[in-house]
Design a protein around this motif. Structure first.
Motif, short mmCIF file in Angstrom:
data_model
loop_
_atom_site.label_atom_id
_atom_site.label_comp_id
_atom_site.label_asym_id
_atom_site.label_seq_id
_atom_site.Cartn_x
_atom_site.Cartn_y
_atom_site.Cartn_z
N PHE A 188 0.86 -1.19 0.00
CA PHE A 188 0.00 0.00 0.00
C PHE A 188 0.90 1.23 0.00
CE2 PHE A 188 -2.51 -3.38 1.79
CZ PHE A 188 -3.78 -3.19 1.27
N LYS A 189 0.47 2.29 -0.74
CA LYS A 189 1.23 3.53 -0.79
C LYS A 189 1.21 4.19 0.57
CE LYS A 189 1.67 7.88 -3.34
NZ LYS A 189 1.09 8.74 -4.40
N ALA A 190 2.39 4.59 1.03
CA ALA A 190 2.52 5.16 2.36
C ALA A 190 1.95 6.57 2.40
CB ALA A 190 3.98 5.18 2.78
N VAL A 191 1.02 6.77 3.30
CA VAL A 191 0.45 8.10 3.56
C VAL A 191 0.32 8.26 5.06
CG1 VAL A 191 -0.79 8.27 1.35
CG2 VAL A 191 -1.91 7.22 3.35
N LYS A 192 0.33 9.48 5.49
CA LYS A 192 0.27 9.73 6.91
C LYS A 192 -1.05 9.23 7.48
CE LYS A 192 1.58 13.35 10.16
NZ LYS A 192 2.01 14.77 10.27
N GLY A 193 -0.98 8.45 8.58
CA GLY A 193 -2.17 7.93 9.21
C GLY A 193 -2.68 6.62 8.61
N LEU A 194 -1.90 6.00 7.70
CA LEU A 194 -2.35 4.76 7.05
C LEU A 194 -2.37 3.60 8.03
CD1 LEU A 194 -2.98 3.04 4.47
CD2 LEU A 194 -0.50 2.73 4.25
N THR A 195 -3.48 2.84 8.02
CA THR A 195 -3.57 1.57 8.76
C THR A 195 -4.16 0.51 7.84
OG1 THR A 195 -5.79 2.00 9.65
CG2 THR A 195 -3.89 2.75 10.97
N VAL A 196 -3.75 -0.75 8.09
CA VAL A 196 -4.25 -1.90 7.30
C VAL A 196 -4.65 -3.00 8.27
CG1 VAL A 196 -3.71 -3.63 5.56
CG2 VAL A 196 -2.78 -1.31 5.34
N THR A 197 -5.81 -3.57 8.03
CA THR A 197 -6.32 -4.69 8.84
C THR A 197 -6.31 -5.96 7.99
OG1 THR A 197 -7.73 -3.19 10.12
CG2 THR A 197 -8.23 -5.56 10.21
N VAL A 198 -5.75 -7.08 8.56
CA VAL A 198 -5.65 -8.36 7.86
C VAL A 198 -6.67 -9.33 8.44
CG1 VAL A 198 -4.12 -10.24 7.13
CG2 VAL A 198 -3.19 -7.96 7.58
N THR A 199 -7.49 -9.93 7.54
CA THR A 199 -8.49 -10.93 7.95
C THR A 199 -8.38 -12.15 7.04
OG1 THR A 199 -10.16 -9.88 6.55
CG2 THR A 199 -10.08 -9.19 8.87
N GLY A 200 -9.08 -13.23 7.40
CA GLY A 200 -9.04 -14.46 6.59
C GLY A 200 -8.25 -15.54 7.32
N ASP A 201 -7.49 -16.38 6.56
CA ASP A 201 -6.69 -17.45 7.16
C ASP A 201 -5.62 -16.89 8.10
OD1 ASP A 201 -8.12 -19.46 5.86
OD2 ASP A 201 -6.85 -19.35 4.08
N LEU A 202 -5.08 -15.73 7.77
CA LEU A 202 -4.18 -15.02 8.67
C LEU A 202 -4.89 -13.76 9.14
CD1 LEU A 202 -0.69 -15.33 6.94
CD2 LEU A 202 -1.69 -16.76 8.71
N ASP A 203 -4.82 -13.50 10.43
CA ASP A 203 -5.57 -12.38 11.02
C ASP A 203 -4.61 -11.54 11.85
OD1 ASP A 203 -7.30 -10.68 12.47
OD2 ASP A 203 -8.91 -12.15 12.28
N SER A 204 -4.63 -10.23 11.59
CA SER A 204 -3.72 -9.34 12.31
C SER A 204 -4.23 -9.02 13.70
CB SER A 204 -3.51 -8.04 11.53
OG SER A 204 -4.75 -7.36 11.38
N GLY A 205 -5.51 -9.33 14.00
CA GLY A 205 -6.07 -9.04 15.32
C GLY A 205 -6.41 -7.57 15.51
N GLY A 206 -6.40 -6.80 14.44
CA GLY A 206 -6.70 -5.39 14.52
C GLY A 206 -5.89 -4.63 13.47
N PRO A 207 -6.08 -3.29 13.37
CA PRO A 207 -5.36 -2.50 12.36
C PRO A 207 -3.87 -2.38 12.69
CG PRO A 207 -6.68 -1.07 13.75
CD PRO A 207 -7.05 -2.45 14.14
N LEU A 208 -3.06 -2.43 11.63
CA LEU A 208 -1.62 -2.24 11.74
C LEU A 208 -1.29 -0.90 11.09
CD1 LEU A 208 -0.46 -5.84 10.70
CD2 LEU A 208 -0.70 -4.93 13.01
N ALA A 209 -0.55 -0.06 11.80
CA ALA A 209 -0.32 1.32 11.33
C ALA A 209 1.02 1.44 10.62
CB ALA A 209 -0.38 2.29 12.50
N TRP A 210 1.02 2.26 9.56
CA TRP A 210 2.28 2.60 8.90
C TRP A 210 3.01 3.59 9.79
CZ3 TRP A 210 3.82 7.51 7.03
CH2 TRP A 210 5.04 7.51 6.33
#
Length: 421
Positions: A342-364
Motif C-alpha cells: 500500500f502507498k505510504a500516507v500519513k495515518g495509514l492503517t491496514v487490517t488483515v483478515t481471513g486465514d491469517l488475522d492481524s487481530g486489529g489494524p496495523l499502522a504505517w
C-alpha cells in the motif's frame, strides 16, 4: 704168603652190563626227540594256512551300513488312534543317506474314501545316515490327531503332504507303507492306511474386520473350532468378489482397498452373513500442517505485507483492508511467498483478515530519515524567498542538510512485525 691172582672176568662183565644199559636207554629215548612239539622256524604250515584251503573255512564280513534304496523295515499302524511306528531292520543307513516318512490325518465327507479331504494333523520324521562308529536310530514313532468325524489316516514314505485331496490332486499310491509294490513294499506289516469315523465334519467360520486410518479394511477369516474347511465369499464395493477356503483350525486374511471397502459382505455356510464397511478408527492422527509466517514493513514510500507458506503448509487466503478505502486479496500456495503493498500516507492503517488475522489494524510508521515534503511527510507550504547575505548562508546550510538527508534516506531502517493467524 701166597697171594690170589687177580682175574679180569668180573670187571669185564660189569663193563659189558653198563654198555648194554646205555644202549637200551639210548634206544628208548631216540623216538621222543624225533617228535619234539616245540615250534621251530622250519615247521610245516597247517592246513588252514595253506593257500589251497577251502573258502568255506573263513566267514564273510557283514556290511556295516546300507543305502536308503536297499533299506528294509517292519512297521505297526493304528489308524483310529493316529499312531504308527517303523523299524529299520538292516541298517543303519550309510552317511549321507536319509529316508523320510509321514503320518497324516484328514477330515473327509464319508467313512469310505471320498473327496475333498483336508489335512488336520501331520507328523514327519526321518532316518539319517551315520558315520563309522556312530549308532543310528532304529525305530521312529508317529502320532497325529484324529478328528471326531469322518476321517482318513495315511502312513507314507516321503515328506510330501497332499492338501487338499481332490478329484484332480495327486495320490499317495504305493508310497503308502505296506503297499504290495513300490517303495511302500520295503516295509513288512499291516496296510498303513485307514478310512472311518462317524458323523459329518462341519466348519465353524468367523469374520473379524479391522479398519485403518488410510481407508483400508483387513478381514480375518477364522475356522478355529470347526472340523472341516470353511468356504467364505467376500463381496466389496466396485464389483469386487473373492472366494476363500480356510482349512480346519486355520486363519486367512484379506485386505480390501478404500475403493473396495466402502460396503463389504462376507458369507459362509454355517455363519450369519457379515455386513459392514470402512469406519474411521478413533485413534487416527491428523497430519501436522506447517504454520505460515506473516510479516510487514514500513518504508518511506510503502507499507508492504509478506506471507511465507512452508512446503508442508496448507493454502492460505487473506484480505488486506486499508483505512483509505483500498482492499487487496492474497492467496499463497504451500512452498510459496506472496506480498501486497500500500502507498505510504500519513495515518495509514491496514487490517488483515481471513486465514491469517492481524487481530486489529496495523499502522504505517514513517522511518527516520525520510525526506521532508515527500510522501507521508506533510511539510508546510513555502513563504517568500529570502535574499541578501543571509540567503547565501541559508543556501549553504540547506545544501549540507540535503546531503545529510540523502545519506539517511539510503540507510533508512526497516521494521518487520509478525502478525498471527
Amino acid at each position: 704168603m701166597t697171594r690170589t691172582r687177580l682175574s679180569l672176568r668180573r670187571p669185564l662183565a660189569v663193563l659189558g652190563a653198563t654198555l648194554l644199559g646205555l644202549t637200551a636207554a639210548f634206544a628208548l629215548t631216540a623216538p621222543a626227540s624225533a617228535t619234539n612239539t616245540s615250534p621251530s622256524p622250519s615247521a610245516s604250515p597247517s592246513a588252514t594256512d595253506s593257500p589251497s584251503a577251502s573258502p568255506s573255512a573263513s566267514a564273510e564280513p557283514t556290511p556295516e551300513c546300507v543305502k536308503a534304496a536297499d533299506a528294509r523295515y517292519t512297521h505297526t499302524f493304528d489308524g483310529p488312534q493316529g499312531k504308527a511306528s517303523i523299524t529299520l531292520t538292516n541298517g543303519p543307513l550309510c552317511a549321507g543317506e536319509e529316508q523320510e516318512l509321514a503320518l497324516v490325518s484328514y477330515v473327509t465327507p464319508s467313512a469310505k474314501f471320498a473327496v475333498p479331504q483336508y489335512v488336520l494333523d501331520t507328523s514327519v520324521k526321518k532316518f539319517t545316515g551315520v558315520r563309522e562308529g556312530e549308532i543310528g536310530v532304529a525305530t521312529l514313532d508317529f502320532q497325529v490327531e484324529v478328528p471326531n468325524c469322518y476321517t482318513q489316516v495315511d502312513f507314507v514314505f516321503g515328506s510330501k503332504i497332499i492338501d487338499p485331496l481332490t478329484d484332480t490332486s495327486d495320490r499317495y499310491g504305493d508310497r503308502k507303507v505296506g503297499s504290495a509294490s513300490g517303495i511302500g513294499h520295503r516295509s513288512t506289516g499291516p496296510q498303513a492306511w485307514y478310512n472311518g469315523g462317524s458323523g459329518t465334519c462341519t466348519a465353524a467360520p468367523e469374520v473379524i474386520a479391522q479398519s485403518d486410518c488410510d481407508g483400508n479394511v483387513e478381514l480375518t477369516l477364522v475356522n478355529r473350532t470347526g472340523n472341516a474347511a470353511a468356504e467364505f465369499t467376500i463381496t466389496g464395493s466396485g464389483g469386487f468378489t473373492e472366494k476363500v477356503t480356510v482349512p480346519m483350525r486355520k486363519i486367512e486374511t484379506r485386505k480390501l482397498t478404500p475403493a473396495q471397502a466402502q460396503q463389504i459382505t462376507v458369507t459362509a455356510p454355517g455363519m450369519k452373513d457379515f455386513t459392514g464397511g470402512w469406519q474411521k478408527p478413533a485413534d487416527c492422527q491428523q497430519p501436522e500442517v506447517g504454520v505460515p509466517d506473516g510479516s510487514y514493513e514500513s518504508t518511506c514510500t510503502e507499507m508492504t505485507f509478506r506471507i511465507v507458506n512452508p512446503e508442508d503448509g496448507a493454502t492460505v487466503t487473506s484480505v488486506f483492508t486499508s483505512n483509505k478505502g483500498e482492499t487487496k486479496n492474497l492467496t499463497v500456495e504451500p512452498g510459496r511467498t506472496g506480498t501486497v503493498s500500500f502507498k505510504a500516507v500519513k495515518g495509514l492503517t491496514v487490517t488483515v483478515t481471513g486465514d491469517l488475522d492481524s487481530g486489529g489494524p496495523l499502522a504505517w510508521e514513517q522511518p527516520k530519515g525520510c525526506p521532508s515534503g515527500g510522501t507521508g511527510g506533510g511539510a508546510e507550504e513555502p513563504g517568500l524567498p529570502v535574499t541578501g547575505p543571509q540567503a547565501g548562508a541559508i543556501a549553504g546550510g540547506a545544501l549540507l542538510l540535503l546531503a545529510a538527508g540523502a545519506v539517511l534516506f539510503v540507510i533508512a531502517r526497516r521494521r518487520r512485525v509478525r502478525f498471527t493467524a
